[in-house]
Write an enzyme that holds these catalytic residues in place. Sequence first.
Site, PDB file in Angstrom:
ATOM      1  N   HIS A 118      -5.728   1.793  -4.474  1.00  0.00           N
ATOM      2  CA  HIS A 118      -4.811   1.275  -3.455  1.00  0.00           C
ATOM      3  C   HIS A 118      -4.409  -0.159  -3.771  1.00  0.00           C
ATOM      4  CE1 HIS A 118      -8.101  -0.777  -0.792  1.00  0.00           C
ATOM      5  NE2 HIS A 118      -8.491  -0.709  -2.038  1.00  0.00           N
ATOM      6  N   CYS A 170       0.811  -1.223   0.000  1.00  0.00           N
ATOM      7  CA  CYS A 170       0.000   0.000   0.000  1.00  0.00           C
ATOM      8  C   CYS A 170       0.841   1.268   0.000  1.00  0.00           C
ATOM      9  CB  CYS A 170      -0.981  -0.023   1.174  1.00  0.00           C
ATOM     10  SG  CYS A 170      -0.226   0.108   2.818  1.00  0.00           S
ATOM     11  N   HIS A 226      -2.657   1.358   6.801  1.00  0.00           N
ATOM     12  CA  HIS A 226      -3.026   1.240   5.391  1.00  0.00           C
ATOM     13  C   HIS A 226      -3.210   2.639   4.819  1.00  0.00           C
ATOM     14  CE1 HIS A 226      -4.392  -0.820   1.829  1.00  0.00           C
ATOM     15  NE2 HIS A 226      -5.468  -0.048   1.763  1.00  0.00           N
TER      16      HIS A 226
END
Length: 384
Positions: free
Chosen positions: A322, A262, A310
Amino acid sequence: MPGRLLRTICTGALAGLLAATTALTGTAATAAPVDEGESSVTGLLTRLRTLYQETERATEAYNAADEALKKQTADTHRTDAELAAARAALARGRDEAGRLARQQYQGRSALSPYLSLLLAPDPQHALDESHLVTRAARERATVVSRLEVAEKKAAALATAARTALTRRQTLLAAQQRQRQAVRTKMDEVERLLASLTPAQLAGLASLETSQTAGAQSQLLGSGTLDGTRTPSREGAEALRFAARQIGKPYEWGAEGPDTYDCSGLTQQSWGAAGRELPRTSQEQWRTLPRVPLAELRPGDLVVYFPEATHVALYFGDGLVIHAPRPGARVKVSPLAANPLLGAVRPDPDTVPLETFTPPELPEGATDGADEGYAGDQAPATDSR
């Protein structure tokens, strides 16, 4: 109020799931064989989400250790190069000092320069020789002084090189521990997924979709997001880069160009736009300027979970790009697919574009589960 409302909307479903899992399992941190109490789809989804969050937390810890190791390795190499140069300079200084010592020994005289001048048949010649002798003395003094400085510098650099090497070895050990922690968490996820039936997997996908849709509907209905905002020139470039990565597999610790995690995706996307970002999602959250969720513009970074484990790029219209989880691919997801922590802006000093056309998304950009358990997802890769 808008930020509190948005966070409440996005975390409510997860809180309910955690409560349900506590009642069913007592804990969601291990991947032992599924028992009757854990076989409900709700309990399984919560347990899987917990494992994925722990995996991503371990991944970001690995990224931090890896980044520190890279910097320390560069520092170690730089110190070693400086030490080698200092030792070479010291060797040259010693050779020069030895040469001057030999010259002094071979040309030594029992008479002082004053007596030599008095007794010389040619006073002018004696004066010239005296001048040369004086200059040679100054040269010897300079060489000795440089030699002393070179010796001190070489000694200091030798100490620094030993310290740098010790630090690198410590960081290497930390990186290896974090690598093993990620692998352990990924093994837990894989064991859990392998124990599920096709019906349970389909139920997980259906439940996640319905929960995300509900949270997303509340988010969009709250009026918090402003769909008219445009990115800066750099933000638009970062989005175009990220859109070109859609479909590439998630790989923990990866920074492209073929696989990403990520924060690797967000870092490389903004790097393509000319902005250097920290490597980990926690550092991106900690160091970049915060922006209210009500002022999100395309290109901003959206950070998720209480520990900022994240991160995604805001695409606009309530969507993000993402790299979701191990087993998934870079994709477009609803903004409310995970519990929101907040947002940061890599380019707060820039003005937004007057007009903006979002990058064209490839077919299937929104396909697949964000949790990485659907049958069409990418394999969880690990090249380290």
